[in-house]
Structures are given as C-alpha cells and as structure tokens.
Write a protein that holds these residues in place. Structure first.
Motif, short mmCIF file in Angstrom:
data_model
loop_
_atom_site.label_atom_id
_atom_site.label_comp_id
_atom_site.label_asym_id
_atom_site.label_seq_id
_atom_site.Cartn_x
_atom_site.Cartn_y
_atom_site.Cartn_z
N GLY A 1 0.82 -1.21 0.00
CA GLY A 1 0.00 0.00 0.00
C GLY A 1 0.85 1.26 0.00
O GLY A 1 0.56 2.22 -0.72
N ARG B 1 -5.08 7.07 -1.18
CA ARG B 1 -5.18 6.20 0.00
C ARG B 1 -5.28 4.77 -0.54
O ARG B 1 -6.20 4.45 -1.30
CB ARG B 1 -6.44 6.56 0.80
CG ARG B 1 -6.64 5.75 2.05
CD ARG B 1 -7.83 6.27 2.86
NE ARG B 1 -7.58 7.63 3.32
CZ ARG B 1 -8.19 8.73 2.86
NH1 ARG B 1 -9.11 8.62 1.90
NH2 ARG B 1 -7.91 9.92 3.33
N ALA B 2 -4.33 3.96 -0.18
CA ALA B 2 -4.31 2.57 -0.65
C ALA B 2 -5.35 1.75 0.08
O ALA B 2 -5.59 1.94 1.28
CB ALA B 2 -2.93 1.97 -0.46
N GLY B 3 -5.95 0.82 -0.64
CA GLY B 3 -6.93 -0.10 -0.09
C GLY B 3 -6.42 -1.52 -0.13
O GLY B 3 -5.24 -1.78 0.10
N ARG B 4 -7.29 -2.42 -0.50
CA ARG B 4 -6.94 -3.84 -0.48
C ARG B 4 -6.11 -4.24 -1.70
O ARG B 4 -6.15 -3.60 -2.73
CB ARG B 4 -8.20 -4.69 -0.40
CG ARG B 4 -9.04 -4.67 -1.64
CD ARG B 4 -10.33 -5.49 -1.47
NE ARG B 4 -11.11 -5.47 -2.68
CZ ARG B 4 -11.00 -6.34 -3.67
NH1 ARG B 4 -10.16 -7.34 -3.59
NH2 ARG B 4 -11.73 -6.24 -4.75
N GLN B 5 -5.36 -5.32 -1.50
CA GLN B 5 -4.62 -5.89 -2.62
C GLN B 5 -5.59 -6.65 -3.51
O GLN B 5 -6.40 -7.43 -3.03
CB GLN B 5 -3.54 -6.85 -2.11
CG GLN B 5 -2.39 -6.13 -1.45
CD GLN B 5 -1.27 -7.09 -1.08
OE1 GLN B 5 -1.02 -8.06 -1.77
NE2 GLN B 5 -0.60 -6.79 0.02
N VAL C 1 -2.84 -2.94 -6.21
CA VAL C 1 -3.47 -2.42 -5.00
C VAL C 1 -4.57 -1.43 -5.40
O VAL C 1 -4.31 -0.48 -6.14
CB VAL C 1 -2.43 -1.70 -4.11
CG1 VAL C 1 -3.09 -1.08 -2.89
CG2 VAL C 1 -1.32 -2.67 -3.70
N ALA C 2 -5.78 -1.66 -4.91
CA ALA C 2 -6.87 -0.71 -5.13
C ALA C 2 -6.56 0.56 -4.35
O ALA C 2 -5.99 0.51 -3.25
CB ALA C 2 -8.20 -1.31 -4.65
N ALA C 3 -6.93 1.70 -4.91
CA ALA C 3 -6.66 2.97 -4.24
C ALA C 3 -7.70 4.00 -4.67
O ALA C 3 -8.35 3.85 -5.71
CB ALA C 3 -5.25 3.47 -4.58
N SER C 4 -7.81 5.04 -3.84
CA SER C 4 -8.70 6.15 -4.17
C SER C 4 -8.02 7.46 -3.81
O SER C 4 -7.20 7.50 -2.89
CB SER C 4 -10.03 6.00 -3.44
OG SER C 4 -9.81 5.96 -2.05
N HIS D 1 -12.26 -5.84 -11.02
CA HIS D 1 -12.37 -4.76 -10.04
C HIS D 1 -12.89 -3.49 -10.72
O HIS D 1 -13.78 -2.81 -10.20
CB HIS D 1 -11.02 -4.52 -9.38
CG HIS D 1 -10.97 -3.30 -8.53
ND1 HIS D 1 -11.58 -3.23 -7.30
CD2 HIS D 1 -10.40 -2.08 -8.74
CE1 HIS D 1 -11.38 -2.02 -6.77
NE2 HIS D 1 -10.66 -1.32 -7.63
N THR E 1 -16.22 -1.21 -10.05
CA THR E 1 -16.08 0.12 -9.48
C THR E 1 -16.35 1.25 -10.46
O THR E 1 -17.17 2.11 -10.17
CB THR E 1 -14.68 0.33 -8.85
OG1 THR E 1 -13.69 0.08 -9.82
CG2 THR E 1 -14.48 -0.57 -7.66
#
Length: 128
Positions: free
Chosen positions: A45, A61-65, A79-82, A120, A124
C-alpha cells in the motif's frame, strides 16, 4: 516486503467512473497504471501510494490488494486505491504525463489488463 516483489501498481478509481493512468507516448501499451518498485520494508500500500504521487502528483489512499501476478519471474502486486482529495478530471497539469480515463477508454489503451484488475474496474468504475 518480499524481495520477490518487483513492482506494485495502484489501481486508482474515482467518480464519475474514472481510472488514473500514466501516458507512455509511442509505447505499447500507450498508458499504464501508476506505481513503482518497493523500498526496503515498504508495504504494498505504501509503495502504491508513493509511486502514484511520484508519477502523477495525485495523493491516494491505498486499499486492499487485488492480487499478485507472476509473469516470467516478475511479480507485480495490484493495489486498489482512491484519491485523498476530490478529483478534477482536467486537474492534472499537462506537464505530468497522466490522466483520468473513462471505462471505455481503459479498454482501448489496456486491452490485456490482468483479469482480476479488470473485474475490479467493472465493479467500481463501470457502475458509476
């Protein structure tokens, strides 16, 4: 982080249905996910967030792998991020080679995107 991980990529999504990509003029594919190589003892992350900020100027902001992909001995973690701040699709300066892409544009520039990442994105950004 294991020394086997060679690359961490951030899958940064934001409303309204956009994905952050880095331009690579004259290369194939012509755009890629932002990210970088992990530093010693850096989490995936943290690597995704740092790499994204360095390449695009966007704080995330990093989220889940989303998964770990091994191709020819090169291990990539997605890595999912927003974004930390609201997104202005036109807000990235021209001097930075990055942009927010709509779902259909992603399909054109990254047709071979790894299936778990594609799934993903379908969940999303397509539904936004």
């Amino acid at each position: 982080m294991s020394r086997q991980v060679h690359l961490v990529l951030a899958v940064v999504t934001a409303p309204p249905g956009r994905l952050l990509l880095v331009h690579r003029p004259g290369e194939m594919p012509p755009a890629v996910l932002p990210g970088g190589r992990p530093q010693d003892k850096e989490s995936p992350g943290a690597t995704a967030a740092r790499g994204c900020l360095e390449e695009t100027g966007v704080e995330v902001r990093a989220g889940r792998q989303l998964g770990r992909f091994n191709h020819d001995g090169i291990v990539t973690i997605y890595v999912a991020a927003s974004p930390v701040h609201p997104v202005d699709p036109e807000g990235i300066p021209d001097s930075v080679r990055a942009a927010w892409y709509l779902h259909d544009q992603v399909d054109m520039v990254l047709p071979d995107l790894w299936a778990p990442v594609r799934a993903h994105l379908d969940k999303t950004i397509r539904r936004r």
